[in-house]
Design an enzyme around this catalytic site. Sequence first.
Site, PDB file in Angstrom:
ATOM      1  N   GLY A  71       2.309  19.637  25.132  1.00 21.70           N
ATOM      2  CA  GLY A  71       3.095  18.649  25.864  1.00 21.70           C
ATOM      3  C   GLY A  71       3.239  17.341  25.101  1.00 21.70           C
ATOM      4  O   GLY A  71       2.252  16.758  24.679  1.00 21.70           O
ATOM      5  N   PHE A 112       3.811  10.942  27.203  1.00 21.27           N
ATOM      6  CA  PHE A 112       3.164   9.727  26.710  1.00 21.27           C
ATOM      7  C   PHE A 112       1.806  10.035  26.094  1.00 21.27           C
ATOM      8  O   PHE A 112       1.470   9.560  25.014  1.00 21.27           O
ATOM      9  CB  PHE A 112       3.005   8.711  27.847  1.00 21.27           C
ATOM     10  N   GLY A 113       1.004  10.894  26.762  1.00 19.88           N
ATOM     11  CA  GLY A 113      -0.326  11.220  26.261  1.00 19.88           C
ATOM     12  C   GLY A 113      -0.273  12.016  24.972  1.00 19.88           C
ATOM     13  O   GLY A 113      -0.879  11.654  23.968  1.00 19.88           O
ATOM     14  N   GLU A 164      13.267   2.407  42.687  1.00 20.97           N
ATOM     15  CA  GLU A 164      14.146   2.070  41.562  1.00 20.97           C
ATOM     16  C   GLU A 164      15.476   2.795  41.659  1.00 20.97           C
ATOM     17  O   GLU A 164      16.529   2.204  41.387  1.00 20.97           O
ATOM     18  CB  GLU A 164      13.424   2.376  40.246  1.00 20.97           C
TER      19      GLU A 164
END
Lengths: 443, 443
Positions: free
Chosen positions: B22, B25-26, B181
């Site tokens: 994956g 972000f990580g 948002e």
Amino acid sequence: MNANFVDTRIPDVGKPRVIVVGGGFGGLELVKALRSVDVQVVLFDKNNHHTFQPLLYQVATSGLETTSIVYPFRKKFGKQRNFYFRLGEVLSVNTQEKYVQTSVGALHYDYLVLATGTITNFHGMQDIAKHSFSLKTIQDAVALRNRIIKNFELALLAPDDETRNAYMDYIIVGGGPTGVEIAGALAELKNRIFPKDYPELDLLEMDIHVVESGDRLLGVMSDEAGKKSQEFLEKMGVKIHIKNRITAYNGEEATFLDGTKMRTKTLIWAAGVTAKPLDGLPKESIVRGNRLKVNPFLQVEGFEDIFAIGDIGAVITTETPNGHPQLAPPAMQQANILAKNIKNILAHKPLKAFHYKDKGSMATVGRNRAVVDMGKFKFQGFFAWFVWMFVHLMSIVGFKNRFLVLMSWMWSYFSYDRSNRLIIGNLGQEDLPEPPKEKEKEA
Amino acid sequence: MNANFVDTRIPDVGKPRVIVVGGGFGGLELVKALRSVDVQVVLFDKNNHHTFQPLLYQVATSGLETTSIVYPFRKKFGKQRNFYFRLGEVLSVNTQEKYVQTSVGALHYDYLVLATGTITNFHGMQDIAKHSFSLKTIQDAVALRNRIIKNFELALLAPDDETRNAYMDYIIVGGGPTGVEIAGALAELKNRIFPKDYPELDLLEMDIHVVESGDRLLGVMSDEAGKKSQEFLEKMGVKIHIKNRITAYNGEEATFLDGTKMRTKTLIWAAGVTAKPLDGLPKESIVRGNRLKVNPFLQVEGFEDIFAIGDIGAVITTETPNGHPQLAPPAMQQANILAKNIKNILAHKPLKAFHYKDKGSMATVGRNRAVVDMGKFKFQGFFAWFVWMFVHLMSIVGFKNRFLVLMSWMWSYFSYDRSNRLIIGNLGQEDLPEPPKEKEKEA
């Protein structure tokens, strides 16, 4: 038939209604030119945006974002009071009762303008139509971009050299501007971009073939342009097959005229277009290439209130027995004459005849290289490439798009990079075999 | 099973192999942090690009191009010598023999890092899963954008008020940052953009509903943030339904907790996420939200060589009985600790424990307005909006993307325009009823 239960809901504003079918270069220019004319303008298009087709090949090769070369009609004409838009396909015309049948209802017209352009012509070869890529729509471009990038990801997994080469080799059919430009862009990817992305692959294995049935590239342009473009492409490692044809393609293997076969997962078909005349028009009005025969006033043979501009229309005169070239400039020039003539008709004034001012033609062949014909002036190389960029930049619709394209070009030029090497969505990937599936096929 | 006939063709370079699953972000941060570590890094992802999820809602609402918020992995890590990428899905893990099974073959690991994030959680409601839109992937965002714009084109053709309103009204389920948002962005479209595009429609008919099961918006943030965001949204005409739920949705009509029904063609589901643990991991390691229980060294319960970071991992301690919030900052901080720990393992040094530094959280509520919590400092309004923009701009991957986003934002801000009101491809439009089809349904 949809008219039975759907209504286009175009209000009757008590003014003559001009229905424009298709928002390409001709349609867009016509709507703009009718801005100040006292009519109701109704544009029908299958998309909600204009597409700047000359740069589709750059989207396909990761050079430009899709959004830089498409422009929403409503954004373009939002301030134009007499403008109405409907997202839909015009299916047929009833010339007696003067209405068009569309996918979103029927609508009466006072004047009908056909500007539907052309579709890819596979010359009836179903297998090629089914398995090849073409470059007429933004969807085509995104599908080809997805395919090109996925090809390299799959090449890494290929069990043998033949399979890997099938993913890495490309056949482009058609040596016209589109074929030449896509070949040049692929060569740029091969030479400058993919080696960085795929250190595990030997990019020298990537072969790009251009197959042209005529006796040289860019048959529509000058001999110099044809010779130089071939020289440029060969310098970049592209293999040119002149006076040759692809007679069959099953998605895995292409067959040449002489029977030789070549494996490739990607055959790009840029070998001609054909018009798609509207149902309800008489056969007599249809001429070569399925274009509509129009007189110098752009009226379709046998009608005073139906016009055709751009690629679908053919102004048949003694000087132009086959009509004008299917390019943006004639379409836009015709649009402006037609707008004047619609004004003249309303004012009971005589109509102006269309005369094409040929501003020349050009094609780019990768970084720093292009070929330009401008009347007597024919030049090739860096300056031609600069002219090509300037002309295209100026023709792009919308200031922001122009700005974005300029930024992207400058970025690519100085960074030797293509920023959009993305597989987004499954557009055009339905037919892309995953390695496991492939195996099943073989089994 | 694919391993039988497909080989990932990852070479054995004689170094410990770290498989990262994956590229969110990580995962992205981890690959970067392993740059200088003497290991082979293999990244698997279903896409060939990282997606900047916090701005997906701006793509869905025509504010940003897709290409501005996605970034190709190979472009990001092209120069990183120990980096290998394969486009594919990791299906299962064999913890005894230490290999993963992927859609493109099996591969042995020395260290396995799961960073697969989360998927939308429909709480088992199949009808909602089938008919609603969510915002987890770039495809989701494009599908929603297509839908929003097509809704208005279809509203023009609606045979009656009910149908027209069904196209023009929106229900957003979930009052967290995403829900808030997207509601704010839709309100901007309603108030500033669509009136220009659709003079034929009365935009006051466009209703935007936010449904939140909790007792206020932004439950993850401070009371002030929750109150202010509700105030901001209501100022923009958004209707907030607190302590309420959607219990059913068939694509035409949504049912609220109390049984009241509301017609809408567009229900946006932002009501929670769930992790998707890899097959082959013991049940005991799976905790609330399907997250993987990890120790402060980010090792999955019962393993020394399998780690989980980001949304899928839950560092269960007395202070964090449910793990850390599923946001980018914890994921990235964990990635950096883990990189250090992998280095420590190889050097036989003791491992560092993860401690989360909470830098705060924020959400934007349309033009000029946002809410920010930073420890003791809680502020809302214009300055908060400015902070929000700055922080997001700085977090975007890739200089060119950062530049493009800044340009787009400045353009939108000064021109009051959204440039990407485009229907491209048929992503997410398969389920979009054309007026004729509709009628057939009714018949």
